[in-house]
Write an enzyme that holds these catalytic residues in place. Structure first.
Site, PDB file in Angstrom:
ATOM      1  N   SER A 294       0.837  -1.195   0.000  1.00 36.36           N
ATOM      2  CA  SER A 294       0.000   0.000   0.000  1.00 36.36           C
ATOM      3  C   SER A 294       0.871   1.242   0.000  1.00 36.36           C
ATOM      4  O   SER A 294       2.060   1.190   0.351  1.00 36.36           O
ATOM      5  CB  SER A 294      -0.904   0.018   1.237  1.00 36.36           C
ATOM      6  OG  SER A 294      -0.170   0.413   2.390  1.00 36.36           O
ATOM      7  N   ASP A 295       0.305   2.366  -0.389  1.00 35.68           N
ATOM      8  CA  ASP A 295       0.984   3.630  -0.142  1.00 35.68           C
ATOM      9  C   ASP A 295       0.834   3.958   1.338  1.00 35.68           C
ATOM     10  O   ASP A 295       0.096   3.312   2.080  1.00 35.68           O
ATOM     11  CB  ASP A 295       0.398   4.734  -1.029  1.00 35.68           C
ATOM     12  CG  ASP A 295       1.409   5.828  -1.351  1.00 35.68           C
ATOM     13  OD1 ASP A 295       2.361   6.008  -0.563  1.00 35.68           O
ATOM     14  OD2 ASP A 295       1.254   6.503  -2.369  1.00 35.68           O
TER      15      ASP A 295
END
Length: 752
Positions: A294-295
């Site tokens: 994920s960011d």
């Protein structure tokens, strides 16, 4: 989606010289110890892992010394020893990474090594031009070399994994992260994505000069509405397939081992919980074998989107959608144990995520040598190596775009007096640009540094700040101008005015810089404007009133030397724009491969598409860039005007250097499908070649096109080419060049 790089070829013939080959050849995926033996090792290790150890591998935390979002990590060492961490980002240096790695492999039960990640976006210690600038070189070999240097230095200082390349197609210059990508075009962006992956990873992930690439931001983050960071995205399925997905797929096909999800949503579902994107498309359809991360805190942010009820719900949605590793929100660590016990997330979902994480660690060779990136002697040899600085200077020069040059004011002549003014003339800090990583501004060369020894007398004055309304420095700048033969004004944005969280609603020169230019113009002296920025700016006044405009971007550690190489003609400018420059903000979004309307502009008919107060046309179009010489394009010669499926069409033209200098030209191939089952763009780039042509000489450039190069997502969302008439151009930009016409004789259905 088609792999255009396999079907668009060209040859250059100049006298006895012949160059041939694909525009952007797909490289073989990096060598890695894959296959049954590796998978068996993964399964044996996975079978020994507890639920908690699996979830630990799915957790990434930040060291905290280079935060890239809100929050940080407390008690990192304790978390590593407790096997609650699979990856650490923002930890740097051989000593620090060795210390943390020792905790993982010597003080945990299973001795699984950590993987260290960092945003090595455009260089490590040797800072290269921002990616948008590098892309303007249209030089895939130089771009690949820049990524390779960055990998060499980062890998020598403890880093295994870079969160790059960013391959988001970006068509709104208000969005600050346009600085991190390759601009607005799908084809060019795909070729550059491949080049950067090859540069970072090389052919052997276990080599000492390799780091793992992470393709971001999946998907369509560059379409953020209104150009505002972290904003929503609203695009059609066709736009996703045809415009936004191809560069990601190109990077995956080039062998990228990791992908980062985006902050935005697609079709109402946040990308970090979007099963269609992460599982159906990336993992199943594209058969991506690596891991998805994920960011920063993006899993947690699904609660703000209104898609997840709370952090526990967000963890469930992300895991089920195909997210393998949680960056910094601790959602998996806190809530997956309960979600598995409650049978809301099957443990087999975790097993698959951990397989992918372990696979990347095995491929990187971390189980065989967890300290492979902890070699102080190698670090000392690599950082700021002379060859690395030379590569930075080379691509910096190639990234500069000459936008305007009236009356041949450039190149500058020796023996003159130059007034060097503007807030960026003597500036070193902002040369590094956005996302400089651990780059050192003290090692940067300013334009003032680079002009020394060029055979001119220099009078320097800042005149004003980058931002703010203070005009106290005007008098000194004007006094310098009055004593000079020519004024070089170095202006633009500060480094942090572009990049993440740096959207701007107005994108002209900030502060009072334009007012200073107007005052300088009143002196009557010729004025050369050097623009340093991380995005296209609105330069309508500057174009109208100044003698020359040079787009220099933020060029990195060798910025000042590279700029002066171009200003004095030691390097003939060869950069070409990869993003359209609007006249005013009100034209945005503005890009070259737009669709036509039912009422295309007609100056004789008021009731056609136009603005009442400004031209539809851009100030500077995609592909534009001037040289200190001139190139003429001859008429196109086609091998056939009726292209049968399975056949190849050869498109040739002769380019002549009719100026007084040797120079490089970027020949650009564009195609238009005149009638389709859905509207087709007015032009699309399908090939290019950057070539050197000596003064007085000519070169024959030949491109080949096949049905795959003409294919698109048709009305029923199948992929193929449709019979009909096509226009084709070869020219110096998206609005120039000779045209010819051919027909595709019948429809062709093609595999994606």
């Amino acid at each position: 989606m088609r792999n255009t790089s396999r079907s668009a070829h060209l040859a250059l013939c100049a006298a006895s010289l012949t160059l041939a080959g694909p525009v952007g050849p797909a490289a073989a995926a990096p060598a890695a110890p894959r296959g049954p033996a590796l998978e068996a090792r993964i399964e044996r290790l996975l079978a020994r892992m507890t639920l908690a150890e699996k979830i630990g591998q799915m957790t990434q935390v930040s060291e905290g010394n280079m935060l890239t979002g809100p929050g940080g990590t407390v008690g990192l060492e304790a978390s590593v020893k407790a096997a609650n961490v699979g990856s650490v980002l923002n930890a740097m240096g051989v000593d620090r990474t060795r210390a943390l790695q020792r905790l993982a492999v010597e003080q945990t039960r299973l001795k699984i090594p950590l993987i260290f990640g960092l945003d090595v976006v455009h260089g490590y210690k040797t800072t290269f031009p921002i990616p948008l600038a590098e892309s303007c070189s249209w030089d895939l070999a130089a771009i690949e070399r820049a990524a390779h240097v960055a990998a060499t230095e980062a890998a020598a200082d403890g880093i295994h994994w870079t969160f790059a390349p960013m391959v988001d197609v970006a068509r709104d210059p208000r969005w600050g992260r346009i600085a991190e990508g390759a601009g607005e075009d799908v084809y060019l962006g795909s070729q550059i994505a491949r080049a950067r992956v090859r540069g970072f990873q090389g052919r052997d992930l276990q080599a000492p000069d390799s780091v793992i690439a992470c393709v971001k931001h999946f998907a369509a983050y560059g379409a953020s509405m209104a150009g505002r960071e972290y904003n929503t995205v609203d695009i059609s399925r066709r736009a996703l397939l045809e415009t936004y997905l191809p560069p990601y797929r190109a990077a995956v096909e080039a062998g990228a081992r990791t992908v980062m999800s985006a902050f935005n949503e697609y079709d109402g579902v946040p990308c970090s919980g979007n099963k269609f994107l992460l599982d159906d498309t990336l993992k199943r359809k594209w058969k991506f074998p690596g891991l998805v991360v994920s960011d920063w805190s993006a899993i947690m942010e699904m609660t703000h989107h209104g898609y997840a009820a709370d952090l526990k719900d967000a963890a469930r949605l992300a895991a089920l959608a195909g997210m393998d590793m949680d960056m910094q929100s601790n959602a998996f660590l806190q809530h997956l144990p309960a979600l598995v016990r409650e049978k809301k997330v099957p443990e087999r979902v975790l097993d698959e995520a951990v397989r992918r994480i372990l696979r990347v660690k095995f491929e990187k060779g971390l189980f065989d040598d967890p300290y492979r990136a902890c070699d102080a002697a190698r670090r000392d040899r690599a950082l700021w190596a002379p060859a690395h600085l030379a590569a930075a200077r080379d691509i910096a020069r190639k990234s500069i775009v000459l936008l305007k040059n009236d009356q041949g004011v450039l190149p500058l002549a020796k023996g003159k007096t130059v007034a060097l003014v503007g807030p960026l003339a003597a500036n070193r800090d902002d040369m590094l640009g956005a996302w400089p990583g651990p780059g050192d501004p003290k090692r940067c060369k300013s334009v003032l540094d680079g002009i020394q020894g060029r055979g001119v007398k220099v009078l320097q004055a800042a005149g004003c700040d980058i931002k703010g309304a203070d005009k106290a420095g005007f008098d000194a700048a004007l006094a310098a101008a009055r004593q000079a033969d020519v004024v070089v004004a170095v202006m633009g944005e500060a480094a942090l005015m572009s990049g993440e969280a740096a959207s701007r609603s107005e994108i002209g020169l900030p502060g009072v810089q334009r007012e200073l230019l107007a005052a300088l113009k009143a002196t009557g002296k010729p004025i050369v404007l050097v623009v340093m920025s991380g995005r296209p700016l609105t330069l309508g006044w500057e174009h109208e009133h100044l003698d020359a405009v040079v787009q220099a971007w933020h060029l990195g550690i060798e910025a000042g030397v590279a700029v002066n190489d171009v200003l004095f003609g030691d390097h003939n400018p060869s950069g070409r724009l990869v993003t359209t420059f609007p006249r005013v903000v009100g034209q945005i979004p503005l890009y070259y491969d737009h669709l036509n309307t039912g009422r295309p502009f007609n100056p004789k008919d008021h009731y056609t598409t136009h603005y009442m107060d400004v031209s539809n046309d851009p100030l500077y179009p995609f592909g534009h860039g001037l040289s200190y010489t001139r190139f003429d394009y001859g008429p196109l010669k086609l091998s056939t005007t009726n292209l049968a499926p399975g056949a190849r069409l050869r498109v040739e033209t002769i380019i002549r250097n009719v100026g007084e200098r040797d120079g490089e030209e970027v020949a650009q191939l564009y195609v238009r499908d005149l009638v389709g089952s859905v509207n087709r763009p007015v032009r699309q780039l399908k090939g290019f070649r950057k070539l050197m042509i000596r003064k007085g000489q000519a070169a024959t450039v030949a491109f080949e096109l096949g049905a795959r190069d003409l294919a698109f997502w048709r009305q029923d969302l199948t992929f193929g080419a449709e019979a009909g008439q096509f226009d084709v151009w070869v020219g110096p930009s998206s609005v120039a060049g000779p045209k010819a016409t051919f027909r595709l004789t019948r429809d062709v259905a093609l595999p994606e």
